[in-house]
Design a protein around this motif. Structure first.
Motif, PDB file in Angstrom:
ATOM      1  N   GLY A  95       0.792  -1.227   0.000  1.00 54.98           N
ATOM      2  CA  GLY A  95       0.000   0.000   0.000  1.00 54.98           C
ATOM      3  C   GLY A  95       0.818   1.267   0.000  1.00 54.98           C
ATOM      4  O   GLY A  95       2.045   1.237   0.077  1.00 54.98           O
ATOM      5  N   ALA A  97       1.689   5.242  -1.808  1.00 56.83           N
ATOM      6  CA  ALA A  97       2.196   5.655  -3.128  1.00 56.83           C
ATOM      7  C   ALA A  97       3.508   4.927  -3.446  1.00 56.83           C
ATOM      8  O   ALA A  97       4.189   4.452  -2.525  1.00 56.83           O
ATOM      9  CB  ALA A  97       2.404   7.165  -3.119  1.00 56.83           C
ATOM     10  N   GLY A 123       0.385   0.678  -3.423  1.00 59.14           N
ATOM     11  CA  GLY A 123      -1.057   0.391  -3.425  1.00 59.14           C
ATOM     12  C   GLY A 123      -1.781   0.969  -4.614  1.00 59.14           C
ATOM     13  O   GLY A 123      -2.997   1.155  -4.561  1.00 59.14           O
ATOM     14  N   TYR A 124      -1.060   1.318  -5.680  1.00 62.30           N
ATOM     15  CA  TYR A 124      -1.720   1.913  -6.842  1.00 62.30           C
ATOM     16  C   TYR A 124      -1.611   1.014  -8.068  1.00 62.30           C
ATOM     17  O   TYR A 124      -1.378   1.480  -9.172  1.00 62.30           O
ATOM     18  CB  TYR A 124      -1.177   3.325  -7.080  1.00 62.30           C
ATOM     19  CG  TYR A 124      -1.644   4.259  -5.985  1.00 62.30           C
ATOM     20  CD1 TYR A 124      -2.865   4.916  -6.064  1.00 62.30           C
ATOM     21  CD2 TYR A 124      -0.891   4.411  -4.815  1.00 62.30           C
ATOM     22  CE1 TYR A 124      -3.327   5.726  -5.037  1.00 62.30           C
ATOM     23  CE2 TYR A 124      -1.340   5.219  -3.777  1.00 62.30           C
ATOM     24  CZ  TYR A 124      -2.558   5.879  -3.897  1.00 62.30           C
ATOM     25  OH  TYR A 124      -3.017   6.663  -2.880  1.00 62.30           O
ATOM     26  N   ALA A 148      -2.121  -0.926   3.480  1.00 61.13           N
ATOM     27  CA  ALA A 148      -2.422   0.511   3.611  1.00 61.13           C
ATOM     28  C   ALA A 148      -3.062   1.013   2.328  1.00 61.13           C
ATOM     29  O   ALA A 148      -2.394   1.555   1.453  1.00 61.13           O
ATOM     30  CB  ALA A 148      -1.135   1.285   3.908  1.00 61.13           C
ATOM     31  N   LEU A 149      -4.372   0.791   2.207  1.00 63.55           N
ATOM     32  CA  LEU A 149      -5.098   1.264   1.017  1.00 63.55           C
ATOM     33  C   LEU A 149      -6.199   2.238   1.420  1.00 63.55           C
ATOM     34  O   LEU A 149      -6.990   2.649   0.581  1.00 63.55           O
ATOM     35  CB  LEU A 149      -5.731   0.077   0.270  1.00 63.55           C
ATOM     36  CG  LEU A 149      -4.806  -1.021  -0.259  1.00 63.55           C
ATOM     37  CD1 LEU A 149      -5.616  -2.169  -0.853  1.00 63.55           C
ATOM     38  CD2 LEU A 149      -3.853  -0.463  -1.309  1.00 63.55           C
ATOM     39  N   GLY A 150      -6.265   2.594   2.704  1.00 63.40           N
ATOM     40  CA  GLY A 150      -7.332   3.458   3.205  1.00 63.40           C
ATOM     41  C   GLY A 150      -8.590   2.655   3.505  1.00 63.40           C
ATOM     42  O   GLY A 150      -8.779   1.544   3.005  1.00 63.40           O
ATOM     43  N   ILE A 151      -9.431   3.267   4.360  1.00 64.34           N
ATOM     44  CA  ILE A 151     -10.725   2.653   4.737  1.00 64.34           C
ATOM     45  C   ILE A 151     -11.738   2.991   3.641  1.00 64.34           C
ATOM     46  O   ILE A 151     -11.815   4.151   3.245  1.00 64.34           O
ATOM     47  CB  ILE A 151     -11.230   3.254   6.073  1.00 64.34           C
ATOM     48  CG1 ILE A 151     -10.219   2.986   7.203  1.00 64.34           C
ATOM     49  CG2 ILE A 151     -12.611   2.750   6.444  1.00 64.34           C
ATOM     50  CD1 ILE A 151     -10.475   3.842   8.460  1.00 64.34           C
ATOM     51  N   GLN A 154      -8.933  -1.190   2.150  1.00 65.71           N
ATOM     52  CA  GLN A 154      -7.989  -2.165   2.722  1.00 65.71           C
ATOM     53  C   GLN A 154      -8.721  -3.324   3.406  1.00 65.71           C
ATOM     54  O   GLN A 154      -8.323  -4.486   3.284  1.00 65.71           O
ATOM     55  CB  GLN A 154      -7.026  -1.463   3.697  1.00 65.71           C
ATOM     56  CG  GLN A 154      -7.711  -0.756   4.844  1.00 65.71           C
ATOM     57  CD  GLN A 154      -6.848   0.280   5.534  1.00 65.71           C
ATOM     58  OE1 GLN A 154      -5.848   0.729   5.014  1.00 65.71           O
ATOM     59  NE2 GLN A 154      -7.243   0.672   6.747  1.00 65.71           N
ATOM     60  N   GLY A 175      -2.779   5.212   6.977  1.00 65.31           N
ATOM     61  CA  GLY A 175      -1.654   6.044   6.538  1.00 65.31           C
ATOM     62  C   GLY A 175      -0.329   5.734   7.229  1.00 65.31           C
ATOM     63  O   GLY A 175       0.594   6.550   7.188  1.00 65.31           O
ATOM     64  N   ASP A 178       2.952   6.143   5.272  1.00 64.69           N
ATOM     65  CA  ASP A 178       3.265   7.563   5.041  1.00 64.69           C
ATOM     66  C   ASP A 178       3.997   8.129   6.263  1.00 64.69           C
ATOM     67  O   ASP A 178       4.939   8.899   6.139  1.00 64.69           O
ATOM     68  CB  ASP A 178       1.971   8.361   4.797  1.00 64.69           C
ATOM     69  CG  ASP A 178       1.258   7.928   3.523  1.00 64.69           C
ATOM     70  OD1 ASP A 178       1.933   7.759   2.496  1.00 64.69           O
ATOM     71  OD2 ASP A 178       0.034   7.738   3.565  1.00 64.69           O
ATOM     72  N   LYS A 208      -7.969  15.723   3.966  1.00 70.81           N
ATOM     73  CA  LYS A 208      -8.550  14.838   4.990  1.00 70.81           C
ATOM     74  C   LYS A 208      -9.898  15.355   5.483  1.00 70.81           C
ATOM     75  O   LYS A 208     -10.483  14.772   6.399  1.00 70.81           O
ATOM     76  CB  LYS A 208      -7.597  14.727   6.176  1.00 70.81           C
ATOM     77  CG  LYS A 208      -6.385  13.874   5.866  1.00 70.81           C
ATOM     78  CD  LYS A 208      -6.254  12.775   6.878  1.00 70.81           C
ATOM     79  CE  LYS A 208      -5.577  11.592   6.283  1.00 70.81           C
ATOM     80  NZ  LYS A 208      -6.095  10.347   6.689  1.00 70.81           N
ATOM     81  N   LYS A 211     -12.765  12.894   5.961  1.00 67.52           N
ATOM     82  CA  LYS A 211     -12.673  12.021   7.131  1.00 67.52           C
ATOM     83  C   LYS A 211     -13.053  12.791   8.403  1.00 67.52           C
ATOM     84  O   LYS A 211     -13.788  12.291   9.245  1.00 67.52           O
ATOM     85  CB  LYS A 211     -11.229  11.516   7.229  1.00 67.52           C
ATOM     86  CG  LYS A 211     -11.027  10.406   8.219  1.00 67.52           C
ATOM     87  CD  LYS A 211      -9.594   9.893   8.144  1.00 67.52           C
ATOM     88  CE  LYS A 211      -9.287   8.984   9.294  1.00 67.52           C
ATOM     89  NZ  LYS A 211      -9.456   7.585   9.005  1.00 67.52           N
TER      90      LYS A 211
HETATM   91  N1  UDP Z   1      -3.842   4.302  -0.853  1.00 73.38           N
HETATM   92  C1  UDP Z   1      -3.361   3.334  -1.726  1.00 73.38           C
HETATM   93  N2  UDP Z   1      -4.132   2.957  -2.797  1.00 73.38           N
HETATM   94  C2  UDP Z   1      -5.348   3.500  -3.026  1.00 73.38           C
HETATM   95  C3  UDP Z   1      -5.858   4.462  -2.114  1.00 73.38           C
HETATM   96  C4  UDP Z   1      -5.080   4.848  -1.025  1.00 73.38           C
HETATM   97  O1  UDP Z   1      -2.269   2.827  -1.538  1.00 73.38           O
HETATM   98  O2  UDP Z   1      -5.965   3.120  -4.006  1.00 73.38           O
HETATM   99  C5  UDP Z   1      -3.018   4.687   0.306  1.00 73.38           C
HETATM  100  C6  UDP Z   1      -2.687   6.155   0.434  1.00 73.38           C
HETATM  101  O3  UDP Z   1      -1.572   6.470  -0.390  1.00 73.38           O
HETATM  102  C7  UDP Z   1      -2.362   6.257   1.928  1.00 73.38           C
HETATM  103  C8  UDP Z   1      -3.288   5.205   2.535  1.00 73.38           C
HETATM  104  O4  UDP Z   1      -3.746   4.392   1.466  1.00 73.38           O
HETATM  105  O5  UDP Z   1      -1.034   5.884   2.157  1.00 73.38           O
HETATM  106  C9  UDP Z   1      -4.526   5.783   3.206  1.00 73.38           C
HETATM  107  O6  UDP Z   1      -4.134   6.621   4.212  1.00 73.38           O
HETATM  108  P1  UDP Z   1      -5.191   7.428   5.099  1.00 73.38           P
HETATM  109  O7  UDP Z   1      -4.442   8.141   6.151  1.00 73.38           O
HETATM  110  O8  UDP Z   1      -6.089   8.236   4.187  1.00 73.38           O
HETATM  111  O9  UDP Z   1      -5.988   6.206   5.715  1.00 73.38           O
HETATM  112  P2  UDP Z   1      -7.380   6.132   6.443  1.00 73.38           P
HETATM  113  O10 UDP Z   1      -7.647   7.486   7.009  1.00 73.38           O
HETATM  114  O11 UDP Z   1      -8.366   5.715   5.410  1.00 73.38           O
HETATM  115  O12 UDP Z   1      -7.132   5.085   7.472  1.00 73.38           O
END
Ligand code: UDP
Length: 231
Positions: A95, A97, A123-124, A148-151, A154, A175, A178, A208, A211
């Motif tokens: 996951g 970038a 994750g792209y 780590a693809l975000g809620i 993932q 995240g 990151d 954000k 969220k």
């Molecule tokens: N991400 C990814 N592929 C996607 C969408 C998001 O890899 O198609 C990654 C994005 O780069 C980031 C993480 O998923 O590193 C999401 O982080 P965020 O803090 O937004 O997570 P959440 O708040 O959803 O837990």
């Protein structure tokens, strides 16, 4: 469960080779799951759901079912790397970038010498590349898959693939890569403790806002729940 209890459960799953999906639930997930039946079902059927964030702790106290401490995805990542160095657990990071998971792995391996981070992948990827991604992960034979693809992407990805992959532990970690790659700074500890981490994140990443907008809704739903219980 407290952090040591969660880590003990991780250890049990790795020893017994039973699969366990650990969901790290924050307030935004609670709100999203109300209108996303698939996510709701995944959360309800998960092996473990940990309290990730000040919102969940506040709600637990407000509803008189207090949870003392959070067990967040970002903290779990560090503890799992520490234990990986001690116990030889194999971790895979999927996951974020391109380059971020690899950079996070490098930083964490420096902080926890001996940590077995056996593979990383951004994750792209395109849907058509999913077969490749799955083969790569399988070939690395991880005990723990951090996604780590975000809620809720993932959680859905883990739910779809964990059993086929046969990986004992899978956790959606938002995240976290990151943060550990150094791309995103964590809020100062006093802000984390006072429940204002969201404000810090919003300041540095206005995207954000979506969220953060779930937080008032979460608060209202919690208050409504308490009023309903009172009647
Ligand atoms: N991400 C990814 N592929 C996607 C969408 C998001 O890899 O198609 C990654 C994005 O780069 C980031 C993480 O998923 O590193 C999401 O982080 P965020 O803090 O937004 O997570 P959440 O708040 O959803 O837990």
């Amino acid at each position: 469960m407290s952090l040591p209890e969660v880590l003990a459960q991780v250890s049990d799953a790795i020893v017994s080779r039973k699969t366990c999906h650990i969901v790290t639930a924050d307030a935004s997930m609670a709100v999203i799951a109300r209108s996303d039946a698939e996510l709701m079902q995944i959360v309800q059927q998960a092996g473990l759901v940990t309290p990730d964030g000040a919102g969940i702790l506040w709600a637990s106290h407000f509803l008189n079912t207090p949870i003392p401490n959070k067990v967040s995805g970002v903290d779990l990542v560090a503890h799992l790397c520490r234990l990986s160095a001690e116990k030889g657990w194999r971790l895979y990071f999927l996951g974020a970038a391109p380059g971020v998971a690899a950079q996070a792995a490098k930083q964490l391996a420096e902080s926890y010498p001996g940590a077995q981070i056996v593979g990383t992948r951004d994750g792209y990827f395109q849907v058509g590349d999913e077969g490749d991604v799955l083969s790569e992960i399988k070939a690395a034979r991880p005990d723990i898959l951090l996604v780590a693809l975000g809620i809720p992407k993932q959680e859905k990805w883990i739910n779809k693939h964990q059993n086929t992959l046969g990986i004992p532990i899978a956790i959606g970690v938002g995240g976290s890569f990151d943060v550990y790659s150094g791309r995103v700074r964590r809020a100062p500890v006093y802000m984390q403790k006072s429940g204002l981490e969201w404000l810090y994140r919003l300041w540095f990443n206005p995207r954000k806002i979506g969220k953060v907008m779930t937080l008032p809704q979460f608060a209202l739903l919690t208050i409504r729940q308490r009023l309903l219980r009172a009647h």
